[in-house]
Design a protein around this motif. Structure first.
Motif, short mmCIF file in Angstrom:
data_model
loop_
_atom_site.label_atom_id
_atom_site.label_comp_id
_atom_site.label_asym_id
_atom_site.label_seq_id
_atom_site.Cartn_x
_atom_site.Cartn_y
_atom_site.Cartn_z
N THR A 177 0.82 -1.21 0.00
CA THR A 177 0.00 0.00 0.00
C THR A 177 0.86 1.27 0.00
N GLY A 178 2.17 1.11 0.18
CA GLY A 178 3.06 2.27 0.26
C GLY A 178 3.35 2.68 1.69
N ARG A 179 2.65 2.09 2.65
CA ARG A 179 2.86 2.43 4.05
C ARG A 179 4.15 1.79 4.55
N GLU A 180 4.95 2.54 5.33
CA GLU A 180 6.17 2.02 5.91
C GLU A 180 5.90 1.60 7.35
N LEU A 181 6.53 0.51 7.73
CA LEU A 181 6.32 -0.02 9.07
C LEU A 181 7.66 -0.36 9.69
N GLU A 182 7.88 0.10 10.93
CA GLU A 182 9.10 -0.22 11.66
C GLU A 182 8.79 -1.26 12.72
N PHE A 183 9.68 -2.24 12.87
CA PHE A 183 9.47 -3.29 13.85
C PHE A 183 10.81 -3.75 14.40
N SER A 184 10.77 -4.48 15.49
CA SER A 184 11.99 -4.92 16.17
C SER A 184 12.48 -6.25 15.61
N ILE A 185 13.79 -6.39 15.52
CA ILE A 185 14.43 -7.63 15.10
C ILE A 185 15.00 -8.31 16.35
N PRO A 186 14.52 -9.51 16.70
CA PRO A 186 15.10 -10.21 17.85
C PRO A 186 16.56 -10.56 17.58
N ALA A 187 17.42 -10.35 18.57
CA ALA A 187 18.85 -10.62 18.41
C ALA A 187 19.07 -12.09 18.08
N GLY A 188 19.83 -12.35 17.02
CA GLY A 188 20.20 -13.72 16.67
C GLY A 188 19.11 -14.52 16.00
N ILE A 189 18.07 -13.87 15.47
CA ILE A 189 17.00 -14.60 14.81
C ILE A 189 17.57 -15.43 13.65
N GLN A 190 17.00 -16.60 13.44
CA GLN A 190 17.50 -17.52 12.42
C GLN A 190 17.28 -16.96 11.01
N GLU A 191 18.26 -17.15 10.14
CA GLU A 191 18.15 -16.73 8.74
C GLU A 191 16.92 -17.38 8.09
N GLY A 192 16.12 -16.55 7.41
CA GLY A 192 14.93 -17.05 6.74
C GLY A 192 13.72 -17.22 7.64
N LYS A 193 13.86 -16.88 8.92
CA LYS A 193 12.74 -16.99 9.86
C LYS A 193 11.70 -15.92 9.56
N THR A 194 10.43 -16.23 9.84
CA THR A 194 9.34 -15.29 9.58
C THR A 194 8.83 -14.69 10.87
N ILE A 195 8.70 -13.37 10.88
CA ILE A 195 8.12 -12.65 12.02
C ILE A 195 6.68 -12.29 11.66
#
Length: 320
Positions: A177-195
């Motif tokens: 939609t063009g809307r930007e969203l900021e969110f937190s990245i958990p430290a050490g999250i696995q590559e390819g993991k979905t939040i």
């Protein structure tokens, strides 16, 4: 009342899953709340609900297919054989068998045990008063609170810097939609993991909860750092005289730099460990030393090397 198969636009041999799928699709399109300016919307929705009511009930569907009931669910008179409902006991006056009809018409009776709760709770949850009115008009269940379906989920991908991934940080994603969203990245999250970000997907067309945003996380490479389990490896160049004499050097870490003491006679085979400087603060920073010669020719260094070669040779490649 039209043939229920025609109403749902399914063949006579359609499976239960096909019937349910057809009803869901048509119900979303023709629900009165989505067509407030169409006076015939309630009528169409009622017809759809009744058709689904009949065909999703295996007993009613069988009776209809055998010609025992009509499209409204009412028994058909078939001469002196009686009405094709559920058989009662004994014979009536004049030798006619008595039958007691257990199915309702127009969705008003459900003694067969069928309930459309499963599909309506999915389709129309949270519609409030308007949804209940539409439900009552279509399915004959006035007063029952239903739930509208959630909006569709959205998918996105984001690549985060190595350091933000290792110690935790923020990321931004741009939605369709063009809307930007900021969110937190958990430290050490696995590559390819979905939040999963609840409620950040598409809105529901029927007034239900919005869908979710599913963000797949990728980790960018770093020119110096490399992950090794929960540890982080980094290679630091040192001079020849630092390797021989020892000294203090600055070493980069995930969140700045620290001073590290190099012991005398250190070689490139030495790895030094900084506790708690790894991924998510649980791993360590493993520092490998790399001895670098000075740039360009150096006559004094060459003389020293020849003296060592001729007077005190050693072989680092020979097994000790």
């Amino acid at each position: 009342m039209r043939d229920p198969y025609d109403v749902l636009n399914v063949p006579k041999g359609a499976s239960d899953a096909e019937i349910k799928k057809a009803f869901r699709k048509l119900a979303k399109t023709h629900h009165p709340d989505r067509n407030p300016n169409d006076p015939k919307a309630k009528e169409r929705f009622s017809e759809l609900s009744h058709a689904y009511d009949l065909l999703s009930d295996s007993e009613k569907r069988g009776q209809f297919d055998r010609g025992e009931i009509d499209a409204e669910g009412k028994p058909k008179f078939s001469g002196f054989g009686g009405f094709g409902g559920s058989r009662g006991t004994g014979a009536g006056a004049g030798g006619f068998e008595q039958y007691t009809w257990t199915g309702g018409s127009g969705g008003s009776g459900r003694s067969s045990g069928f309930s459309a709760e499963d599909i309506f709770s999915d389709l129309f949850a949270g519609l409030g008063g308007r949804g209940r009115a539409g439900f009552a008009a279509g399915a004959g269940t006035a007063g029952r609170t239903q739930s509208a379906p959630k909006g569709d989920d959205l998918s996105a991908e984001v690549t985060v810097p190595f350091t933000d991934w290792a110690i935790g940080g923020k990321a931004r994603v741009v939605l369709p939609t063009g809307r930007e969203l900021e969110f937190s990245i958990p430290a050490g999250i696995q590559e390819g993991k979905t939040i999963r970000l609840k409620g950040q997907g598409n809105s529901s067309p029927l007034g239900g909860e919005p869908g979710d945003l599913l963000v797949t996380v990728h980790i960018a490479s770093h020119p110096h750092f490399r992950a090794d389990g929960h540890n982080v490896r980094v290679e630091v160049p040192i001079t020849l005289y630092e390797a021989v004499l020892g000294g203090k050097i600055r070493v980069p870490t995930l969140d700045g730099s620290v001073e590290l003491t190099v012991p005398p006679n250190s070689t490139g085979a030495r790895t030094m460990r900084l506790k708690g400087k790894g991924i998510a603060g649980t791993g360590d920073l493993l520092v490998s030393l790399r001895v670098v010669l000075p740039p360009g020719p150096d006559a004094e260094l060459e003389k020293l090397a020849k003296r060592m070669r001729d007077g005190a040779p050693y072989d680092p490649r020979k097994a000790s």
